[in-house]
Design an enzyme around this catalytic site. Structure first.
Site, PDB file in Angstrom:
ATOM      1  N   GLY A  97       0.832  -1.202   0.000  1.00 24.74           N
ATOM      2  CA  GLY A  97       0.000   0.000   0.000  1.00 24.74           C
ATOM      3  C   GLY A  97       0.862   1.245   0.000  1.00 24.74           C
ATOM      4  O   GLY A  97       2.026   1.210  -0.420  1.00 24.74           O
ATOM      5  N   SER A  98       0.305   2.320   0.481  1.00 25.75           N
ATOM      6  CA  SER A  98       0.987   3.608   0.392  1.00 25.75           C
ATOM      7  C   SER A  98       2.074   3.751   1.457  1.00 25.75           C
ATOM      8  O   SER A  98       2.049   3.071   2.491  1.00 25.75           O
ATOM      9  CB  SER A  98      -0.045   4.721   0.555  1.00 25.75           C
ATOM     10  OG  SER A  98      -0.605   4.648   1.849  1.00 25.75           O
ATOM     11  N   GLU A 110       5.650  -3.393   1.105  1.00 24.54           N
ATOM     12  CA  GLU A 110       5.823  -3.079  -0.325  1.00 24.54           C
ATOM     13  C   GLU A 110       5.011  -1.822  -0.574  1.00 24.54           C
ATOM     14  O   GLU A 110       3.777  -1.872  -0.599  1.00 24.54           O
ATOM     15  CB  GLU A 110       5.293  -4.226  -1.200  1.00 24.54           C
ATOM     16  CG  GLU A 110       6.016  -5.545  -0.993  1.00 24.54           C
ATOM     17  CD  GLU A 110       7.360  -5.620  -1.694  1.00 24.54           C
ATOM     18  OE1 GLU A 110       7.641  -4.756  -2.553  1.00 24.54           O
ATOM     19  OE2 GLU A 110       8.127  -6.548  -1.383  1.00 24.54           O
ATOM     20  N   CYS A 131       2.297   0.009  -8.863  1.00 29.79           N
ATOM     21  CA  CYS A 131       3.414   0.557  -8.085  1.00 29.79           C
ATOM     22  C   CYS A 131       4.644   0.739  -8.966  1.00 29.79           C
ATOM     23  O   CYS A 131       5.414   1.662  -8.779  1.00 29.79           O
ATOM     24  CB  CYS A 131       3.724  -0.348  -6.903  1.00 29.79           C
ATOM     25  SG  CYS A 131       4.061  -2.042  -7.395  1.00 29.79           S
ATOM     26  N   GLU A 150       4.199  10.244  -5.667  1.00 32.30           N
ATOM     27  CA  GLU A 150       3.583   9.190  -6.471  1.00 32.30           C
ATOM     28  C   GLU A 150       2.285   9.722  -7.081  1.00 32.30           C
ATOM     29  O   GLU A 150       1.453  10.298  -6.390  1.00 32.30           O
ATOM     30  CB  GLU A 150       3.287   7.974  -5.598  1.00 32.30           C
ATOM     31  CG  GLU A 150       2.820   6.789  -6.415  1.00 32.30           C
ATOM     32  CD  GLU A 150       2.606   5.553  -5.558  1.00 32.30           C
ATOM     33  OE1 GLU A 150       1.933   5.659  -4.530  1.00 32.30           O
ATOM     34  OE2 GLU A 150       3.117   4.486  -5.945  1.00 32.30           O
TER      35      GLU A 150
HETATM   36  P1  NAD Z   1      -3.428   2.381   1.321  1.00 38.02           P
HETATM   37  O1  NAD Z   1      -2.143   2.488   2.063  1.00 38.02           O
HETATM   38  O2  NAD Z   1      -4.382   3.489   1.399  1.00 38.02           O
HETATM   39  O3  NAD Z   1      -4.241   1.081   1.780  1.00 38.02           O
HETATM   40  C1  NAD Z   1      -3.694  -0.215   1.680  1.00 38.02           C
HETATM   41  C2  NAD Z   1      -4.426  -1.134   2.650  1.00 38.02           C
HETATM   42  O4  NAD Z   1      -4.150  -0.734   3.988  1.00 38.02           O
HETATM   43  C3  NAD Z   1      -5.946  -1.135   2.513  1.00 38.02           C
HETATM   44  O5  NAD Z   1      -6.402  -2.471   2.647  1.00 38.02           O
HETATM   45  C4  NAD Z   1      -6.398  -0.295   3.696  1.00 38.02           C
HETATM   46  O6  NAD Z   1      -7.687  -0.621   4.160  1.00 38.02           O
HETATM   47  C5  NAD Z   1      -5.363  -0.666   4.736  1.00 38.02           C
HETATM   48  N1  NAD Z   1      -5.160   0.316   5.798  1.00 38.02           N
HETATM   49  C6  NAD Z   1      -5.266   1.665   5.718  1.00 38.02           C
HETATM   50  N2  NAD Z   1      -4.937   2.226   6.904  1.00 38.02           N
HETATM   51  C7  NAD Z   1      -4.605   1.214   7.737  1.00 38.02           C
HETATM   52  C8  NAD Z   1      -4.163   1.142   9.095  1.00 38.02           C
HETATM   53  N3  NAD Z   1      -4.002   2.246   9.827  1.00 38.02           N
HETATM   54  N4  NAD Z   1      -3.918  -0.062   9.632  1.00 38.02           N
HETATM   55  C9  NAD Z   1      -4.065  -1.188   8.905  1.00 38.02           C
HETATM   56  N5  NAD Z   1      -4.481  -1.200   7.620  1.00 38.02           N
HETATM   57  C10 NAD Z   1      -4.742  -0.010   7.036  1.00 38.02           C
HETATM   58  O7  NAD Z   1      -3.011   2.063  -0.191  1.00 38.02           O
HETATM   59  P2  NAD Z   1      -3.964   2.007  -1.464  1.00 38.02           P
HETATM   60  O8  NAD Z   1      -4.366   3.392  -1.814  1.00 38.02           O
HETATM   61  O9  NAD Z   1      -4.984   0.958  -1.262  1.00 38.02           O
HETATM   62  O10 NAD Z   1      -2.961   1.435  -2.587  1.00 38.02           O
HETATM   63  C11 NAD Z   1      -2.170   2.233  -3.413  1.00 38.02           C
HETATM   64  C12 NAD Z   1      -0.742   2.223  -2.916  1.00 38.02           C
HETATM   65  O11 NAD Z   1      -0.248   0.898  -2.908  1.00 38.02           O
HETATM   66  C13 NAD Z   1       0.190   3.012  -3.806  1.00 38.02           C
HETATM   67  O12 NAD Z   1       1.043   3.792  -2.999  1.00 38.02           O
HETATM   68  C14 NAD Z   1       0.970   1.924  -4.516  1.00 38.02           C
HETATM   69  O13 NAD Z   1       2.226   2.304  -4.989  1.00 38.02           O
HETATM   70  C15 NAD Z   1       1.059   0.881  -3.469  1.00 38.02           C
HETATM   71  N6  NAD Z   1       1.374  -0.409  -4.065  1.00 38.02           N
HETATM   72  C16 NAD Z   1       2.617  -0.949  -3.862  1.00 38.02           C
HETATM   73  C17 NAD Z   1       2.962  -2.146  -4.468  1.00 38.02           C
HETATM   74  C18 NAD Z   1       4.337  -2.773  -4.272  1.00 38.02           C
HETATM   75  O14 NAD Z   1       4.496  -3.945  -4.586  1.00 38.02           O
HETATM   76  N7  NAD Z   1       5.319  -2.034  -3.801  1.00 38.02           N
HETATM   77  C19 NAD Z   1       2.035  -2.805  -5.270  1.00 38.02           C
HETATM   78  C20 NAD Z   1       0.789  -2.214  -5.463  1.00 38.02           C
HETATM   79  C21 NAD Z   1       0.459  -1.016  -4.844  1.00 38.02           C
END
Ligand code: NAD
Length: 473
Positions: A207-208, A229, A263, A361
């Site tokens: 995630g982010s 990641e 990503c 990003e």
């Molecule tokens: P996000 O960080 O907003 O959310 C990711 C997940 O975390 C979701 O399931 C969300 O519900 C959960 N979450 C949010 N806050 C939380 C907390 N406090 N505690 C526990 N869980 C929590 O990310 P997004 O907007 O869903 O995804 C996009 C991001 O993911 C982009 O930054 C992208 O680059 C990244 N990404 C990285 C890869 C990699 O392999 N490096 C692959 C795909 C996406």
């Protein structure tokens, strides 16, 4: 108390799906059941677990249609939804083949103490938590879960609340394969995700960067490993020797596949000044040939922006770039069709590192292009980023590209192509800088990181008596 959430359809803008978000007590209860089932799963042995994963691949073959149909609604794209399913099935076969190549551990003679020998034993984390994002909902829910299961762990997956429709049909396939007691999907939001963190023995988060920091802090408090990641701002360097058609193809696919919602998307392009005009001309021409998958989902290359807040961010990045002097050569405006948000491939010229589009990003189909005079300048610009996920270099030949790639501070570099990590998962790689933390997700390490090593150390001689350690008189 049960919380009802809704999810927006990215093609219509309508919140047409409601679901029940698991609360912390429900997550804890699910975790307890998984823990109870895990010992038998571990005892099955590596080959037995590999067979069970092949059974899951079969179940996905039989029950895949509702999964890809749900993914289509979650993401607004058809072809990638099917490719996600095919990719997961292929990865299950790949991990099963990997398992077959493994040999049981054997004794190793001691080097420092010849009378001692040792043998490793591998113990999985009992319960691995997976928290995943919305951009490739199926792939990223399972990319770590599958090797964790193969290692012998039970797995609790918390997919993104933005794309929850695929969860029920995927759980049905896991259940049909007999894996329902070992792998549970928990629909929910950040509250549910935080509860997963409170109960797992290791966590994989995709995630982010902002959420990744919170995950790392929570994991540190509990002293559990966190494999993170996170985001990227991948640069592509095009040297003067590059074949320009090749460079244009790679740049365009790297930046616009999945509408840039990946990503490892190419988000910055640095081009040798001598080839900038023909490169831009061909890039714009090819970019203008790409079509939205609207109104027909079965046509076109560019899907909707899945998450509406992301569309706002793209508009902000574009406005900031234009205000600071960027020129929009094609694309450039969020389009609304049928309630969804679309952005056509957008090529920007005259960009600088003062602009958000070159520093943060973007996660959309935007190709900001900047000229460089010397290769060292291009390398410095590529490295001028808080991220270090991956990068790409295109030159006349791979050897020349490699000399530049060696200087780039990122975990994977595509040579004479772009974004190859999306296709090729065999090469171990780390996420550098703000792009992540923890062992490689790719290659054998993607499996090994779920195993704790236990050392058996045997003495073939009489034990050393305590008197041997007496103070010298
Ligand atoms: P996000 O960080 O907003 O959310 C990711 C997940 O975390 C979701 O399931 C969300 O519900 C959960 N979450 C949010 N806050 C939380 C907390 N406090 N505690 C526990 N869980 C929590 O990310 P997004 O907007 O869903 O995804 C996009 C991001 O993911 C982009 O930054 C992208 O680059 C990244 N990404 C990285 C890869 C990699 O392999 N490096 C692959 C795909 C996406």
């Amino acid at each position: 108390m049960a919380r009802a959430l809704t999810a927006r359809n990215p093609r219509t803008g309508v919140h047409d799906f409601s679901f029940h978000a698991l609360d912390p007590p429900e997550v804890a209860q699910t975790a307890q059941a998984l823990r109870a089932a895990q010992p038998a799963w571990e005892a099955l042995g590596l080959q037995g677990r590999a067979e069970a994963l092949l059974g899951f691949a079969d179940a996905l073959g039989r029950l895949g249609e509702p999964i890809s149909a749900a993914l289509e609604l979650d993401t607004g794209r058809r072809r990638l939804a099917r490719l996600e399913l095919e990719g997961v099935r292929a990865s299950l076969g790949g991990w099963a083949a990997f398992a077959q190549q493994q040999t049981p551990p054997d004794w190793v003679a001691g080097r420092s103490h010849a009378h001692l020998r040792h043998k490793p034993q591998f113990r999985p984390y009992t319960l691995v938590g997976v928290i995943s994002p919305w951009n490739f909902p199926l792939t990223l829910a399972l990319i770590d879960a599958v090797p964790a299961l193969l290692a012998g762990a039970a797995v609790l997956i918390k997919p993104s609340e933005v794309t929850p429709r695929f969860i029920a049909p995927l759980q049905a396939a896991l259940d049909a394969a007999g894996l329902g007691a070992l792998c549970r999907l928990c629909p929910g939001d950040a509250i549910t995700g935080a509860a997963v963190l409170e109960t797992a023995d290791a966590v994989c988060f995709t995630g982010s960067l902002a959420t990744g920091r919170k995950i790392a802090e929570a994991a540190a408090r509990r002293l559990i490993p966190a494999f993170l990641e996170l985001g990227g701002k991948d640069p592509l360097i095009i040297l003067a020797s590059a074949d320009l058609d090749r460079a244009v193809d790679a740049a365009l696919r790297g930046a616009t596949l999945a509408t840039g919602q990946a990503c490892q998307s190419i988000e910055r392009i640095y081009v040798a000044r001598s080839v900038l005009p023909p490169f831009l001309e061909r890039l714009v021409e090819r970019a203008q040939g790409l079509r939205l998958n609207w109104p027909d989902i079965a046509q076109g290359e560019i899907g909707p922006i899945i998450f509406d807040k992301q569309a706002e961010l793209l508009a902000e990045h574009l406005a900031d770039a234009v205000a600071k002097g960027a020129r929009v050569l094609t694309g450039g405006a969020i389009e609304r069709h049928g309630g969804g948000c679309w952005l056509r491939p957008t090529v920007l010229a005259d960009v600088t590192h003062e602009m958000r589009v070159m520093r943060e990003e973007t996660f959309g189909p935007i190709l900001p292009v900047m000229a460089f005079d010397r290769v060292e300048e291009a390398v410095a610009l590529a490295n001028d980023s808080p991220y270090g996920l991956s990068a790409a270099v295109i030159a006349g030949d791979v050897a020349e590209a490699e000399t530049v790639a060696l200087q780039i501070d990122a975990g994977a570099i595509s040579l004479n192509d772009a974004a190859l990590t999306a296709l090729f998962h065999e090469a171990p790689k780390h996420a550098f800088k703000g792009s992540g933390l923890g062992g490689s997700r790719m290659g054998p390490q993607g499996f090994e990181r779920f195993l704790r090593r236990k050392a058996m150390i045997a003495n073939d001689q009489a034990p050393t008596p305590i008197e041997a350690f007496a103070e010298e008189a």
